[in-house]
Design an enzyme around this catalytic site. Structure first.
Site, mmCIF file in Angstrom:
data_model
loop_
_atom_site.group_PDB
_atom_site.id
_atom_site.type_symbol
_atom_site.label_atom_id
_atom_site.label_comp_id
_atom_site.label_asym_id
_atom_site.label_seq_id
_atom_site.Cartn_x
_atom_site.Cartn_y
_atom_site.Cartn_z
ATOM 1 N N PRO A 17 0.963 -1.039 -0.085
ATOM 2 C CA PRO A 17 -0.053 0.078 -0.005
ATOM 3 C C PRO A 17 0.959 1.225 0.002
ATOM 4 O O PRO A 17 1.749 1.315 0.767
ATOM 5 C CB PRO A 17 -0.602 -0.191 1.383
ATOM 6 C CG PRO A 17 -0.035 -0.966 2.086
ATOM 7 C CD PRO A 17 0.916 -2.012 1.321
ATOM 8 N N ALA A 19 0.231 5.251 -0.187
ATOM 9 C CA ALA A 19 -0.702 6.467 -0.099
ATOM 10 C C ALA A 19 -0.437 7.444 -1.169
ATOM 11 O O ALA A 19 0.769 7.699 -1.376
ATOM 12 C CB ALA A 19 -0.645 7.237 1.163
ATOM 13 N N CYS A 101 3.437 2.924 9.916
ATOM 14 C CA CYS A 101 3.607 4.322 9.011
ATOM 15 C C CYS A 101 4.375 5.210 10.074
ATOM 16 O O CYS A 101 4.051 5.493 11.265
ATOM 17 C CB CYS A 101 2.069 5.099 9.033
ATOM 18 S SG CYS A 101 2.278 6.752 8.176
ATOM 19 N N ASN A 201 8.654 -7.600 3.430
ATOM 20 C CA ASN A 201 8.710 -6.176 2.610
ATOM 21 C C ASN A 201 9.902 -5.306 2.842
ATOM 22 O O ASN A 201 10.370 -5.220 3.961
ATOM 23 C CB ASN A 201 7.237 -5.356 2.952
ATOM 24 C CG ASN A 201 7.482 -3.917 2.464
ATOM 25 O OD1 ASN A 201 7.410 -3.041 3.230
ATOM 26 N ND2 ASN A 201 7.415 -3.996 0.960
ATOM 27 N N ARG A 226 8.097 0.749 -3.776
ATOM 28 C CA ARG A 226 8.778 1.740 -4.522
ATOM 29 C C ARG A 226 9.193 1.014 -5.553
ATOM 30 O O ARG A 226 9.078 1.638 -7.050
ATOM 31 C CB ARG A 226 9.626 2.519 -3.896
ATOM 32 C CG ARG A 226 9.050 3.391 -2.694
ATOM 33 C CD ARG A 226 9.891 3.945 -1.877
ATOM 34 N NE ARG A 226 10.525 2.939 -0.966
ATOM 35 C CZ ARG A 226 11.630 3.099 -0.295
ATOM 36 N NH1 ARG A 226 12.289 4.158 -0.060
ATOM 37 N NH2 ARG A 226 12.158 2.040 0.399
#
Ligand SMILES: Cc1cc2nc3c(=O)[nH]c(=O)nc-3n(C[C@H](O)[C@H](O)[C@H](O)COP(=O)(O)O)c2cc1C
Length: 317
Positions: A17, A19, A101, A201, A226
């Site tokens: 994910p 944003a 986050c 990840n 990315r």
């Protein structure tokens, strides 16, 4: 018993994910090129629980994205419980809780990676979310807040006891933000003790990077962030296919991505918001600096098509 999250998320190639980037249009593009696991960008649990118009708009999706997870962030277990009651009816397949986050604004409210410093609260969030929903609950964590205060080895068991049925571990600390390299040993220290599947990840850009993560004890799947921006072909490459777009493929993928964005209803702002993706798509082409300058000035579908054709001509003639 709570069902497990779909194997295409836990045991495949997931799109991270991100944003501002991984809305429905880009998720569809990545799914078509081999991403098996998809999850929405983070949305506030409070916003979902109130059915806020802005939040509900941001979580719209196409049925072909299923199975799709919804990622919630927040700090109050009650917000998660109330939104968990709603999301099964919205068609999501699992609920992912954001505990990673690193952004200051998010931390200030006690959400995101602030939860790594308040594990009782994180456990309460997982417990209440699982109790309120028939859907499987997953949690996305980092290795800890700083390398000096890493999460303890038992954290996966603790989250599993609270109801988590899979975990995503981003192999960095909050203090790393998005820089530095992934701490593989730190990741395996946690994944190796996990009673539930772990999606690893961080910094996957080549098949070798993917294999490195997959070789860690307890890791069942890989998530790419990315490395997929401007390069959704990475999923095809990681599944053994061609790395680069074939002649004409850049144009067809970019234009489909743009058309999905336009159809998503962002109105005249859609082309402008697409500039962020376009810059990434044009990375690495001959004369990339000039292409990038042009990318930040596109105003129409025609501008985008012309620019992408120019880039392709420079490679394929
Ligand atoms: C622009 C941007 C937005 C992000 N948004 C989210 C988000 O909404 N939820 C989340 O869990 N992680 C978010 N992340 C973190 C990514 O999911 C991922 O964990 C991180 O980028 C590391 O993976 P990578 O090295 O493959 O990029 C974001 C990262 C970036 C760069």
């Amino acid at each position: 018993m709570t069902p497990a999250p779909p194997p295409c998320f836990t045991h495949g190639l997931a799109l991270a994910p991100m944003a501002g980037y991984t809305g429905s249009p880009f998720r569809i593009i990545c799914r078509e090129l081999g991403a098996t696991g998809l999850v929405t960008e983070m949305v506030t649990a409070a916003g979902v629980s109130r059915r806020s118009v802005k939040t509900m708009r941001s979580i719209r999706f196409d049925p072909m994205e299923r199975p799709l997870g919804i990622q919630l962030f927040g700090a109050r277990p009650g917000d998660f419980a109330r939104s968990a009651e709603l999301v099964a009816d919205l068609g999501f397949s699992f609920i992912d809780i954001n505990a990673g986050c690193p952004v200051k604004k998010v931390l200030k409210s006690g959400s995101g990676s602030a939860l790594l410093r308040d594990l009782p609260r994180l456990a309460a969030i997982v417990r209440e979310t699982s109790a309120a929903s028939p859907l499987p609950v997953t949690v996305k964590i980092r290795l800890g807040f700083t390398p000096e205060e890493p999460l303890s080895e038992g954290v996966c068991e603790m989250l599993c006891d609270a109801g988590a049925t899979a975990l995503t571990i981003h192999g960095r600390y909050r203090s790393d933000m998005f820089g530095g390299s992934v701490d593989l040993a730190g990741l395996e220290r946690l994944s190796g003790r996990s009673p539930v599947p772990v999606v690893a990840n961080g910094d996957v850009r080549t098949p070798e990077d993917g294999r490195r993560l997959m070789s860690l004890k307890g890791v069942t799947g890989v998530m790419v962030g990315r490395g997929a921006l401007g390069n959704p072909w990475i999923f095809r490459r990681l599944s053994g296919g061609a790395a680069s777009p074939a002649p004409g493929e850049l144009r067809s993928v970019v234009m489909k991505h743009l058309d999905l964005t336009l159809a998503d209803g962002a109105g005249s702002g859609a082309v402008h918001s697409f500039r962020g993706h376009l810059i990434h798509y044009l990375k690495g082409f001959p004369g990339a600096a000039g292409l990038r300058d042009a990318a930040v000035r596109v105003n129409s579908r025609e501008d985008v098509a012309e620019l992408v054709e120019t880039a392709e001509r420079r490679v394929f003639g």
